[in-house]
Design a protein around this motif. Sequence first.
Motif, PDB file in Angstrom:
ATOM      1  N   TYR A  80     -43.147 -49.678  -4.771  1.00 43.33           N
ATOM      2  CA  TYR A  80     -41.989 -49.322  -3.967  1.00 43.33           C
ATOM      3  C   TYR A  80     -40.784 -49.084  -4.872  1.00 43.33           C
ATOM      4  O   TYR A  80     -40.365 -49.977  -5.606  1.00 43.33           O
ATOM      5  N   ASP A  81     -40.251 -47.871  -4.853  1.00 42.72           N
ATOM      6  CA  ASP A  81     -39.031 -47.501  -5.563  1.00 42.72           C
ATOM      7  C   ASP A  81     -39.075 -47.740  -7.065  1.00 42.72           C
ATOM      8  O   ASP A  81     -38.089 -48.152  -7.662  1.00 42.72           O
ATOM      9  N   ARG A 100     -35.885 -47.541 -11.682  1.00 39.21           N
ATOM     10  CA  ARG A 100     -35.796 -47.458 -10.227  1.00 39.21           C
ATOM     11  C   ARG A 100     -35.811 -45.996  -9.806  1.00 39.21           C
ATOM     12  O   ARG A 100     -35.025 -45.185 -10.289  1.00 39.21           O
ATOM     13  N   GLY A 144     -34.815 -44.782  -7.072  1.00 38.83           N
ATOM     14  CA  GLY A 144     -33.548 -44.438  -6.429  1.00 38.83           C
ATOM     15  C   GLY A 144     -32.507 -43.963  -7.432  1.00 38.83           C
ATOM     16  O   GLY A 144     -31.749 -43.031  -7.154  1.00 38.83           O
TER      17      GLY A 144
END
Length: 136
Positions: free
Chosen positions: A81-82, A100, A102
């Motif tokens: 996740y991410d 990350r 993001g």
Amino acid sequence: MSTVIEQPVEARLVAAAPRMPSIPAALHYDPREPFAVRMTFPAPATLEGVDVCWTFARELLVSGLEEPVGDGDVRVRPYGYDRLVLEFHAPEGTAVIHVRAGEVRRFLQSTAELVPVGLEHQDLDHALAELLRDAG
């Protein structure tokens, strides 16, 4: 005048130790080189004790957010996740880091605002026209 984007990212070095150390890194984008991004690591974060800079295609980051990409010195793939995994292959060895996703997405959004993905050639045509105009 050209706007250069520089964004620090938190990178985690994948090592044999269970806890991955955080290392400073930064992503760079210069619209004068619309296909390329650079990722830099300062001297204290490298084994050689010198600044290290990797230049690779912006498209690797774009595609690497969705699926594993890269056959050469730089490889990118999504992870969990991410997270994004970047592998840097050199004759001295391979460095594997996590960043990350993001942070990478924000960086890519900023680059796309300067030069939209797929329109890099138009920017080069514009730069060439300006260069020829200035030379004349």
